[in-house]
Motif scaffolding. Sequence first.
Motif, PDB file in Angstrom:
ATOM      1  N   GLU A  72    -145.729 -17.286 -12.021  1.00 43.29           N
ATOM      2  CA  GLU A  72    -145.958 -18.298 -10.994  1.00 43.29           C
ATOM      3  C   GLU A  72    -147.138 -19.169 -11.409  1.00 43.29           C
ATOM      4  N   THR A  73    -147.062 -20.458 -11.101  1.00 40.05           N
ATOM      5  CA  THR A  73    -148.110 -21.397 -11.526  1.00 40.05           C
ATOM      6  C   THR A  73    -149.057 -21.791 -10.402  1.00 40.05           C
ATOM      7  N   GLY A  74    -148.721 -21.412  -9.167  1.00 40.35           N
ATOM      8  CA  GLY A  74    -149.503 -21.884  -8.031  1.00 40.35           C
ATOM      9  C   GLY A  74    -148.990 -23.203  -7.500  1.00 40.35           C
ATOM     10  N   ILE A  75    -147.964 -23.747  -8.161  1.00 35.05           N
ATOM     11  CA  ILE A  75    -147.311 -24.985  -7.717  1.00 35.05           C
ATOM     12  C   ILE A  75    -145.910 -24.627  -7.236  1.00 35.05           C
ATOM     13  N   ASP A  76    -145.604 -24.956  -6.007  1.00 35.83           N
ATOM     14  CA  ASP A  76    -144.303 -24.609  -5.429  1.00 35.83           C
ATOM     15  C   ASP A  76    -143.156 -25.123  -6.290  1.00 35.83           C
ATOM     16  N   GLY A  77    -142.247 -24.234  -6.621  1.00 34.40           N
ATOM     17  CA  GLY A  77    -141.068 -24.633  -7.375  1.00 34.40           C
ATOM     18  C   GLY A  77    -141.229 -24.639  -8.876  1.00 34.40           C
ATOM     19  N   LEU A  78    -142.409 -24.273  -9.384  1.00 31.38           N
ATOM     20  CA  LEU A  78    -142.644 -24.330 -10.829  1.00 31.38           C
ATOM     21  C   LEU A  78    -143.069 -22.968 -11.373  1.00 31.38           C
ATOM     22  N   GLN A  79    -142.299 -22.465 -12.335  1.00 25.71           N
ATOM     23  CA  GLN A  79    -142.614 -21.217 -13.019  1.00 25.71           C
ATOM     24  C   GLN A  79    -142.664 -21.453 -14.525  1.00 25.71           C
ATOM     25  N   VAL A  80    -143.378 -20.576 -15.219  1.00 25.92           N
ATOM     26  CA  VAL A  80    -143.556 -20.716 -16.664  1.00 25.92           C
ATOM     27  C   VAL A  80    -143.278 -19.386 -17.353  1.00 25.92           C
ATOM     28  N   ILE A  81    -142.592 -19.470 -18.491  1.00 25.03           N
ATOM     29  CA  ILE A  81    -142.506 -18.339 -19.411  1.00 25.03           C
ATOM     30  C   ILE A  81    -143.395 -18.689 -20.591  1.00 25.03           C
ATOM     31  N   THR A  82    -144.523 -18.017 -20.709  1.00 21.48           N
ATOM     32  CA  THR A  82    -145.444 -18.301 -21.808  1.00 21.48           C
ATOM     33  C   THR A  82    -144.865 -17.732 -23.109  1.00 21.48           C
ATOM     34  N   THR A  83    -145.527 -18.004 -24.222  1.00 20.11           N
ATOM     35  CA  THR A  83    -144.982 -17.568 -25.514  1.00 20.11           C
ATOM     36  C   THR A  83    -145.056 -16.068 -25.701  1.00 20.11           C
ATOM     37  N   GLY A  84    -146.092 -15.441 -25.154  1.00 17.61           N
ATOM     38  CA  GLY A  84    -146.293 -14.019 -25.382  1.00 17.61           C
ATOM     39  C   GLY A  84    -146.870 -13.757 -26.762  1.00 17.61           C
ATOM     40  N   THR A  85    -146.726 -12.530 -27.221  1.00 20.60           N
ATOM     41  CA  THR A  85    -147.264 -12.111 -28.518  1.00 20.60           C
ATOM     42  C   THR A  85    -146.688 -12.963 -29.648  1.00 20.60           C
ATOM     43  N   LYS A 132    -129.735 -20.958 -14.744  1.00 18.90           N
ATOM     44  CA  LYS A 132    -129.119 -20.433 -13.523  1.00 18.90           C
ATOM     45  C   LYS A 132    -130.155 -20.298 -12.406  1.00 18.90           C
ATOM     46  N   GLU A 133    -131.393 -19.967 -12.804  1.00 19.27           N
ATOM     47  CA  GLU A 133    -132.454 -19.726 -11.820  1.00 19.27           C
ATOM     48  C   GLU A 133    -133.098 -21.022 -11.321  1.00 19.27           C
ATOM     49  N   ALA A 134    -133.032 -22.100 -12.123  1.00 17.43           N
ATOM     50  CA  ALA A 134    -133.769 -23.328 -11.809  1.00 17.43           C
ATOM     51  C   ALA A 134    -132.862 -24.558 -11.844  1.00 17.43           C
ATOM     52  N   ASP A 135    -133.359 -25.644 -11.263  1.00 16.37           N
ATOM     53  CA  ASP A 135    -132.656 -26.929 -11.320  1.00 16.37           C
ATOM     54  C   ASP A 135    -132.901 -27.631 -12.650  1.00 16.37           C
ATOM     55  N   MET A 136    -134.062 -27.370 -13.245  1.00 17.24           N
ATOM     56  CA  MET A 136    -134.443 -28.030 -14.490  1.00 17.24           C
ATOM     57  C   MET A 136    -135.214 -27.052 -15.372  1.00 17.24           C
ATOM     58  N   VAL A 137    -134.860 -27.023 -16.657  1.00 19.24           N
ATOM     59  CA  VAL A 137    -135.552 -26.181 -17.628  1.00 19.24           C
ATOM     60  C   VAL A 137    -136.117 -27.075 -18.728  1.00 19.24           C
ATOM     61  N   PHE A 138    -137.419 -26.997 -18.943  1.00 23.68           N
ATOM     62  CA  PHE A 138    -138.067 -27.716 -20.037  1.00 23.68           C
ATOM     63  C   PHE A 138    -138.503 -26.710 -21.092  1.00 23.68           C
ATOM     64  N   ILE A 139    -138.221 -27.016 -22.360  1.00 19.92           N
ATOM     65  CA  ILE A 139    -138.618 -26.127 -23.448  1.00 19.92           C
ATOM     66  C   ILE A 139    -139.613 -26.854 -24.349  1.00 19.92           C
ATOM     67  N   ASP A 140    -140.790 -26.272 -24.464  1.00 17.48           N
ATOM     68  CA  ASP A 140    -141.851 -26.813 -25.322  1.00 17.48           C
ATOM     69  C   ASP A 140    -141.625 -26.266 -26.723  1.00 17.48           C
ATOM     70  N   THR A 141    -141.288 -27.142 -27.669  1.00 19.61           N
ATOM     71  CA  THR A 141    -141.012 -26.701 -29.036  1.00 19.61           C
ATOM     72  C   THR A 141    -142.066 -27.229 -30.003  1.00 19.61           C
ATOM     73  N   ASN A 153    -136.571 -26.950  -8.451  1.00 22.54           N
ATOM     74  CA  ASN A 153    -137.063 -25.692  -9.005  1.00 22.54           C
ATOM     75  C   ASN A 153    -137.067 -25.835 -10.523  1.00 22.54           C
ATOM     76  N   VAL A 154    -138.231 -25.665 -11.131  1.00 21.52           N
ATOM     77  CA  VAL A 154    -138.404 -25.943 -12.559  1.00 21.52           C
ATOM     78  C   VAL A 154    -138.942 -24.714 -13.281  1.00 21.52           C
ATOM     79  N   ILE A 155    -138.403 -24.471 -14.463  1.00 27.28           N
ATOM     80  CA  ILE A 155    -138.939 -23.426 -15.340  1.00 27.28           C
ATOM     81  C   ILE A 155    -139.306 -24.060 -16.670  1.00 27.28           C
ATOM     82  N   ILE A 156    -140.542 -23.826 -17.106  1.00 27.89           N
ATOM     83  CA  ILE A 156    -140.981 -24.230 -18.440  1.00 27.89           C
ATOM     84  C   ILE A 156    -140.901 -23.005 -19.345  1.00 27.89           C
TER      85      ILE A 156
END
Length: 247
Positions: A126-139, A162-171, A85-88
């Motif tokens: 949701e991204t349409g890919i099982d196990g992958l969610q994204v938090i976009t930048t927003g405003t 806590k919600e995912a197995d892996m968190v990637f942060i795009d900086t 389970n991945v969150i970007i």
Amino acid sequence: MFDMFKKNKQKDSRSLLKTRNNELIVKHNPKSPASEAYRSIRTNISFLSPDNPLTKIAITSSGPSEGKSLTIANLAVSMAQNGKNVIIIDADMRKPMQHKFYDLPNFEGLSNILTGEIDFEDGLRETGIDGLQVITTGTTPPNPAELLNSKRMEEIIKRADKEADMVFIDTPPVIAVTDAAVLSNKVDGVILIVASHQTEESMIVRAKEQLDKVNANIIGTIITKYPVNSRGGYYDYYYYYGNSFKG
């Protein structure tokens, strides 16, 4: 105020037209050499600290257009395909990109969670890919570095972890602004993207020095835009990703 909001919504609508979904090579062509390279990177990350797994990773570069956002997007898909389970979290508020890979709107996201306009769960997409969610930048906020250096940002990263197995942060690129350095001590490790035949050695040295100043745990580098063959073509478009991790 309403006119400004309307213009921002129109801008986001136009940005959706510039989809980059076809660049998710791991999704669309899983048997390609590039996809295999991503799987190799995925394996290397899992072996870096088997007793204390690295679950929160920031990815940055020394300068722009080196392929960091594309690397994150494909690596995250590869992780999800492996049952994780991945969150970007797209923290590059000055040049948001992750929403384009997954054809998502970017009206609300990280900045709106940080300012309390929306809750964490409302910012997850949701991204349409099982196990992958994204938090976009927003405003786009006027003070990205201050928001990213806040206690609230630490809470968001902990919640995602806590919600995912892996968190990637795009900086953002580490030399251009302080955002990547600010975030580096809120994660388990930092990966530095280096574009083959593009990134100057002096820029790589400066980037490493910037991260060393804040005691960032640089776990390795990923080489992007490596030419597959002299004929060019399909894989040159998607690039080839190699990796070089510290032992």
